[in-house]
Every structure is written in structure tokens, then in C-alpha cells.
Design an enzyme around this catalytic site. Structure first.
Site, PDB file in Angstrom:
ATOM      1  N   CYS A   1     -36.851  72.299  -8.457  1.00 26.91           N
ATOM      2  CA  CYS A   1     -35.901  73.319  -8.017  1.00 26.91           C
ATOM      3  C   CYS A   1     -34.570  72.694  -7.617  1.00 26.91           C
ATOM      4  CB  CYS A   1     -36.425  74.056  -6.783  1.00 26.91           C
ATOM      5  SG  CYS A   1     -38.130  74.581  -6.862  1.00 26.91           S
ATOM      6  N   ASP A   2     -33.547  73.523  -7.624  1.00 27.35           N
ATOM      7  CA  ASP A   2     -32.272  73.120  -7.038  1.00 27.35           C
ATOM      8  C   ASP A   2     -31.524  74.378  -6.615  1.00 27.35           C
ATOM      9  OD1 ASP A   2     -30.592  70.579  -6.621  1.00 27.35           O
ATOM     10  OD2 ASP A   2     -29.141  72.023  -7.382  1.00 27.35           O
ATOM     11  N   GLN A   3     -30.524  74.178  -5.757  1.00 26.07           N
ATOM     12  CA  GLN A   3     -29.747  75.319  -5.284  1.00 26.07           C
ATOM     13  C   GLN A   3     -28.338  74.891  -4.928  1.00 26.07           C
ATOM     14  OE1 GLN A   3     -30.147  77.148  -1.194  1.00 26.07           O
ATOM     15  NE2 GLN A   3     -31.062  78.821  -2.378  1.00 26.07           N
TER      16      GLN A   3
END
Length: 228
Positions: free
Chosen positions: A108-110
Site C-alpha cells: 500500500c501507499d498513500q
């Protein structure tokens, strides 16, 4: 996942994020955790959606490399990995069942987008202060990616989710208290809407709060189904 349904695969959450761990556990999954050690600043994209997907893929590749070293000493089984942006031991930490069947890798990344500008983790207290003061009376958006890799078949599926957050005016004292505490330095855009100091000043969330916290539930469920 229905708590009455037996989990027929292993999950590796590639993150030490407390929020992501809580969300995945609340979804009813049992999992182990790992983290990727990559130079995120070396990966640049103009569009936030492209950036978070590229970072999720780089994290997945890094964790796959770590797992290959571990699997030289173990029998390979299919596994799911969810990776974020922090560093932990190569050995997975267990949070439940150890004898599930397959394995998926989820990364994941944000980032936060404010007035068209991508914001990652603040580089200093001064930058964090600038970020948070900018949100006061305004609007920001989170763009969150999830990438799921089936380590048995090599099938990989990913997508991103966007949420808009509208704020009331945030008092200067609240900004000072958040900076002094320091947790805002460790998250994209210095934004923690679930924080007790911030929550009263959140006017409206257009989308899921789970996505703002780093792991969109429905997107994660869909991608898991697609790679199995």
C-alpha cells in the site's frame, strides 16, 4: 470476511502501521506483518494516482525479494502481503493462524493532495505546521493504493481510492499541540483525521474513513478475490 468462514489463505501485511493492522484485523483476517525498505524519494510521478501505484509496486518487489531469501529455508506456500512505507524485520510477526493454505502479498501507499499539490510525509515540524494550517477551513484529499500479489501464481492486481476531507477552522493551539506530540510527522500530509484533536474539526468526509487511514476495505477485499 465472515468470522464463521475459515480463512483459506495466508496474508502478509507489509506494514507496521497501527491503523492498517487494525483495519485488516477488523475485516476478520489473520495475518503476519513485514515492511519494505525502499527509497521512496527515488520514485517520482506527476500524478498522485500513478505515484501511489508505483510505490506500492516497488514495496511489493522489495518484500518479494526478502521472502525469497526466507523461502530458501522453508516450504513455499501461497501468501498475501500488504506493504506500506515502514521498516521491520524480514521475519514475519504473527497475528493469528499459522497454518492457512495460500499466501498473498498486499502493498500500500498513500499521499495527500492539497490544492493540486502532492504531499507526502512532512520533512520537518515547520512543514507539518504549514500543512495542517492549510487544511483549516479548507479541503484536502487522500489517494491510497492497494496492490495484491499472489505469491504462488504471480498474479498481481492493484488499484487506488480517493477520498475528500473538508475541515472547519482549526485553532492555532490545536496545530501547536499536534506538532508538539509529533505523530503528524509520520503520516502523509501530516493528516490524521481520526486523531482526537483533529476529529472535532472534520466537517465532512466524502468516501471511507478506512481509506483515509491507509487501507480501503472494499478495495482490498475486491483485489484479494481477483488474485485467488
Amino acid at each position: 470476511m465472515d468470522s464463521s468462514t475459515a480463512q483459506e489463505f495466508k496474508i502478509i501485511l507489509g506494514s507496521s502501521s497501527v491503523a492498517r493492522k487494525k483495519i485488516l484485523a477488523d475485516m476478520g483476517f489473520e495475518f503476519t506483518t513485514m515492511s519494505a525498505d525502499i527509497d521512496e524519494k527515488a520514485i517520482r510521478k506527476e500524478k498522485p494516482e500513478d505515484l501511489v501505484m508505483a510505490l506500492a509496486e516497488a514495496k511489493a518487489n522489495a518484500i518479494v525479494g526478502k521472502l525469497e531469501n526466507v523461502e530458501n529455508q522453508e516450504d513455499a506456500k501461497p501468501t498475501l502481503v500488504i506493504a506500506a512505507d515502514t521498516v521491520e524485520s524480514v521475519q514475519p510477526k504473527h497475528h493469528g493462524k499459522e497454518d492457512a493454505e495460500p499466501t498473498l502479498l498486499i502493498t500500500c501507499d498513500q499521499v495527500v493532495v492539497y490544492e493540486g499539490v502532492i504531499r507526502e510525509k512532512p520533512s520537518s515540524k515547520e512543514e507539518a505546521r504549514e500543512f495542517i494550517k492549510g487544511y483549516s477551513g479548507g479541503c484536502a484529499a487522500t489517494v491510497s493504493s492497494v496492490l495484491v500479489t499472489n505469491l504462488s501464481t504471480g498474479v498481481r492486481k492493484g488499484d487506488w481510492d480517493k477520498v475528500e476531507i473538508h475541515f472547519h477552522d482549526i485553532p492555532e493551539q490545536i496545530v501547536d499541540d499536534l506538532i508538539e506530540e509529533g505523530n503528524v510527522l509520520n503520516v502523509a500530509g501530516g493528516l490524521i483525521i481520526e486523531h482526537p484533536l483533529v476529529l472535532p474539526y472534520v466537517k465532512e468526509v466524502v468516501g471511507g474513513t478506512d481509506s483515509v487511514m491507509g487501507l480501503p476495505k472494499e478495495l482490498t477485499k475486491r483485489l484479494i478475490k481477483e488474485v485467488l
